[in-house]
Design a protein around this motif. Structure first.
Motif, PDB file in Angstrom:
ATOM      1  N   VAL A  25       3.460   1.385   2.047  1.00  0.00           N
ATOM      2  CA  VAL A  25       3.795   0.290   2.962  1.00  0.00           C
ATOM      3  C   VAL A  25       4.738  -0.691   2.260  1.00  0.00           C
ATOM      4  N   PRO A  26       5.419  -1.547   3.027  1.00  0.00           N
ATOM      5  CA  PRO A  26       6.286  -2.566   2.432  1.00  0.00           C
ATOM      6  C   PRO A  26       5.475  -3.613   1.683  1.00  0.00           C
ATOM      7  N   LEU A  27       6.143  -4.313   0.763  1.00  0.00           N
ATOM      8  CA  LEU A  27       5.489  -5.384   0.004  1.00  0.00           C
ATOM      9  C   LEU A  27       4.877  -6.442   0.919  1.00  0.00           C
ATOM     10  N   THR A  28       5.531  -6.703   2.030  1.00  0.00           N
ATOM     11  CA  THR A  28       5.051  -7.753   2.930  1.00  0.00           C
ATOM     12  C   THR A  28       3.697  -7.417   3.548  1.00  0.00           C
ATOM     13  N   GLU A  29       3.308  -6.158   3.523  1.00  0.00           N
ATOM     14  CA  GLU A  29       1.994  -5.769   4.039  1.00  0.00           C
ATOM     15  C   GLU A  29       0.928  -5.778   2.946  1.00  0.00           C
ATOM     16  N   ILE A  30       1.359  -6.050   1.719  1.00  0.00           N
ATOM     17  CA  ILE A  30       0.421  -6.065   0.585  1.00  0.00           C
ATOM     18  C   ILE A  30       0.017  -7.487   0.225  1.00  0.00           C
ATOM     19  N   VAL A  31       0.970  -8.432   0.327  1.00  0.00           N
ATOM     20  CA  VAL A  31       0.671  -9.842   0.011  1.00  0.00           C
ATOM     21  C   VAL A  31       0.963 -10.733   1.214  1.00  0.00           C
TER      22      VAL A  31
END
Length: 253
Positions: free
Chosen positions: A247-253
């Motif tokens: 997933v993209p970084l924006t879905e991790i943080v």
């Protein structure tokens, strides 16, 4: 499902000189760290790489380096914290202008080479760069290559930071990376095994056989490796079997 981002350093060609396999690698990643023209890249390559990332829905980030193309940004400079902050701000602005043209925005910052080493060794330099990021865009994510930098990032309540791991390089027991003098093909199964181990268990085997903790939420693959695409294909073949979602970084943080 366990989630992870895959990032790659890109846009490091300039003029008639080509580095990396950006077009082939882009479909397999979720974050592109694009050179800002200082250690590598030029305005045309920056534009082309942003356009390619936008076509594939890949998150765009700046890969800022020191102003040293001859040394590929790997030679340290006697730069103050404020000077490093200015270097990063300048490169952020340049890449952001291209991102705007293709309907996307900058997602993250990942310093390159000797700049990254300077931030790792000097908390004051690291803080200056992080404060520069926040001044430009408080939504930017810092992609931290080592624990020293990651710990400094935790000082800022409003700064989002993600620790990254490497699977096409080996680690020393102290979690420092073993940088190769010559880039050679990697065994895809070995690399994929490291990927699964870091993502699912947060550990990997160091060069001396010791198991070390690598609490990474993003994994870097070097796009200039001779078999980078094969490595990424093998990794993608493993993710569903092991309950991993890219997933993209924006879905991790």
């Amino acid at each position: 499902m366990v989630t992870v981002d895959i990032n790659c350093d890109m846009g490091e060609s300039f003029g008639n000189w080509t580095m990396g396999r950006d077009a082939e690698v882009m479909p397999y990643i979720t974050s592109a760290n694009i050179a800002g023209g200082y250690h590598a890249g030029d305005p045309h390559v920056m534009r082309e790489t942003v356009e390619l990332a936008a076509e594939h829905g890949v998150g765009v980030g700046i890969h800022p380096g020191l102003p040293d193309k001859v040394g590929f940004g790997r030679r340290k400079m006697d730069a103050t914290p404020q000077e490093l902050k200015d270097y990063v701000t300048y490169q952020l602005g340049a890449l952001s202008a291209f991102a705007d043209q293709y309907g996307t925005s900058l997602q993250h910052v990942k310093p390159h080479g000797a700049m990254y080493s300077m931030l790792s060794e000097s908390p004051d330099h690291a803080r200056a760069v992080m404060e520069g990021m926040l001044a430009v865009d408080s939504d930017l994510i810092y992609l931290a290559t080592d624990m020293n930098i990651y710990e400094v990032a935790q000082e800022y309540d409003d700064l989002r930071a993600v620790f990254e791991g490497y699977v096409d390089l080996q680690y020393n027991a102290d979690r420092s990376l073993i940088v190769e003098k010559e880039v050679v093909p990697k065994d895809p199964d070995v690399v994929a095994d490291r990927f699964v181990s870091i993502v699912t268990d947060g550990v990997v085997e160091a060069a001396n056989g010791e198991e070390i903790e690598i609490p990474a939420q993003s994994i870097c693959i070097h796009g200039d490796g001779p078999n980078a695409v094969e490595l990424l294909e093998t990794i993608h073949d493993r993710v569903e079997v092991h309950g991993i979602e890219i997933v993209p970084l924006t879905e991790i943080v």
